[in-house]
Write a protein that holds these residues in place. Structure first.
Motif, PDB file in Angstrom:
ATOM      1  N   ILE A   1     -65.296 -15.656 -22.446  1.00 58.62           N
ATOM      2  CA  ILE A   1     -66.295 -15.467 -21.395  1.00 58.62           C
ATOM      3  C   ILE A   1     -67.595 -14.919 -21.958  1.00 58.62           C
ATOM      4  O   ILE A   1     -68.686 -15.413 -21.658  1.00 58.62           O
ATOM      5  CB  ILE A   1     -65.744 -14.533 -20.296  1.00 58.62           C
ATOM      6  CG1 ILE A   1     -64.573 -15.197 -19.567  1.00 58.62           C
ATOM      7  CG2 ILE A   1     -66.840 -14.140 -19.303  1.00 58.62           C
ATOM      8  CD1 ILE A   1     -63.874 -14.286 -18.576  1.00 58.62           C
TER       9      ILE A   1
ATOM     10  N   ASP B   1     -69.703 -17.611 -23.853  1.00 62.16           N
ATOM     11  CA  ASP B   1     -70.030 -18.874 -23.171  1.00 62.16           C
ATOM     12  C   ASP B   1     -69.316 -20.080 -23.782  1.00 62.16           C
ATOM     13  O   ASP B   1     -69.888 -21.169 -23.881  1.00 62.16           O
ATOM     14  CB  ASP B   1     -71.545 -19.124 -23.191  1.00 62.16           C
ATOM     15  CG  ASP B   1     -72.315 -18.101 -22.385  1.00 62.16           C
ATOM     16  OD1 ASP B   1     -71.772 -17.620 -21.378  1.00 62.16           O
ATOM     17  OD2 ASP B   1     -73.460 -17.781 -22.770  1.00 62.16           O
TER      18      ASP B   1
ATOM     19  N   HIS C   1     -68.327 -18.790 -16.373  1.00 64.66           N
ATOM     20  CA  HIS C   1     -67.143 -19.298 -17.087  1.00 64.66           C
ATOM     21  C   HIS C   1     -66.307 -20.171 -16.157  1.00 64.66           C
ATOM     22  O   HIS C   1     -65.882 -21.273 -16.516  1.00 64.66           O
ATOM     23  CB  HIS C   1     -66.316 -18.128 -17.609  1.00 64.66           C
ATOM     24  CG  HIS C   1     -64.920 -18.479 -18.001  1.00 64.66           C
ATOM     25  ND1 HIS C   1     -64.616 -19.221 -19.115  1.00 64.66           N
ATOM     26  CD2 HIS C   1     -63.723 -18.199 -17.402  1.00 64.66           C
ATOM     27  CE1 HIS C   1     -63.307 -19.381 -19.201  1.00 64.66           C
ATOM     28  NE2 HIS C   1     -62.743 -18.777 -18.175  1.00 64.66           N
TER      29      HIS C   1
END
Length: 376
Positions: free
Chosen positions: A44, A47, A93
């Protein structure tokens, strides 16, 4: 499984990121997130799901502002005691993982599902808007096209209204084929001067009565006030030629709500028998990536904001579930067994949704009550 959190420490964040960005299947990244909370936090924070989504669906690259800044998908509500930056990263996410798995893979497809209405129709049903869904301009010995009513003023526009296959599509280009009247003297082509496109969603559920449907097909255009248009394209000039004319949008457009309007602006051809101007179209095609089943969206605001939805295969009848399995029950059965073990260890439901969509396994909520799943 969290004992393996040292994976990142052993390799260092740069090497770990490089390895994870080499993954090319959403299910692999879902398994990484499901295996360890520290791995998931790393995914998360860096990215990784966005990386994968942009590689699999390059068209999404132009939508980052729409997704991350305009807050149109999964509207973010940050609690006063929450870390806002982390909540944003976690929301992004979910969205990019959802799009990476949910949008149609590899090739763009025709996103049109049905023709809803035309602003006018000269002869129904012979010249209905329904004919524009057919790529051929002749079927056996009959011409296939839509025709407007005639007008003495060449500036009078026309509109064609369509429903897309999915309530979330990424549209890249739209094709329009003007009709050439091969049965009239001189073989005139009834194109428009220009074309423009609008995408959006209905304000209310479109429950049409038989009478409403007949009116929409015979030229009684649905009230424009029924729709919220979230995108309007620039005008594209059309040429008076008998060919499929391709209009590539300046950048990919995300259409939430599944409604597309084709605006035909200006008329160029008179009909000899009545000296009125007409516009005729033989075919319309919309290219893009569409959201595949079992993924869906629910619009929660008139502006077009929406939440992501997932209907797991586990909620389908047993016969449907068994038909999705391989005939030999081999490889997929083994992977389902692995998935079941992950569930027993407390897999987070968002990643489990991705795995379930791919493998056909039943999605099971977290045992720890995590709220990472898509709201339904």
């Amino acid at each position: 499984m969290d004992d393996f959190g040292d994976f990142v420490q052993y390799l260092g964040p740069d090497m770990a990121t490089k390895i994870l960005t080499l993954l090319d299947d959403p299910s692999d990244l879902a398994r990484v997130c499901a295996a360890s909370s520290s791995w998931r936090q790393f995914v998360i924070a860096n990215d990784i799901s966005k990386h994968l989504c942009l590689r699999l669906v390059p068209e999404v690259s132009g939508l980052a502002q729409f997704i991350e800044k305009n807050n149109m998908i999964e509207p973010l509500k940050v609690e006063s005691n929450s870390n806002a930056e982390w909540e944003i990263s976690r929301r992004n996410h979910r969205i990019y993982a959802f799009l990476a798995q949910g949008l149609s893979p590899s090739t763009e497809k025709n996103c049109l599902f049905e023709a809803i209405s035309a602003s006018s129709t000269d002869n129904y049903p012979e010249e209905s808007i329904q004919n524009t869904l057919e790529p051929r301009d002749r079927i056996v010995d009959r011409a296939s096209y839509w025709s407007s009513k005639g007008q003495s003023d060449p500036g009078v526009p026309e509109t064609l209204l369509y429903r897309l296959i999915s309530k979330l599509c990424v549209i890249t280009e739209i094709h329009v084929h003007p009709f050439q009247a091969y049965f009239q003297f001189g073989f005139p082509i009834y194109s428009a001067k220009a074309v423009r496109f609008r995408a959006g969603h209905p304000k209310f559920p479109m429950d049409m009565t038989i009478d409403d449907y007949y009116k929409s097909q015979t030229g009684h255009e649905l009230d424009d006030g029924r729709f919220v248009w979230t995108y309007t394209s620039p005008e594209f000039p059309m040429v008076q030629e008998n060919c499929l004319q391709k209009f590539k949008l300046p950048e990919p457009v995300i259409c939430i709500g599944g409604i597309l309007q084709v605006e035909l602006l200006g008329r160029v051809q008179r009909q000899e028998m009545d000296m009125l101007f007409y516009i005729c179209v033989s075919h319309v095609k919309v290219l893009g990536r569409l959201l595949l089943s079992p993924f869906d969206v629910e619009i929660v605001d008139p502006s077009g904001k929406c939440t992501l939805k997932y209907c797991p295969m586990g909620d389908m009848p047993e016969s449907s579930l068994s038909s999705a399995q391989d005939g030999d029950g081999g490889t997929h059965s083994g992977i389902r067994s692995f998935t079941t073990r992950l569930i027993q260890r407390g897999v987070r439901s968002w990643e489990q949704m991705i795995v379930s969509a791919i493998l056909g396994a039943r999605a099971v909520p977290d045992s720890d009550g995590s709220d990472d799943e898509i709201p339904t």
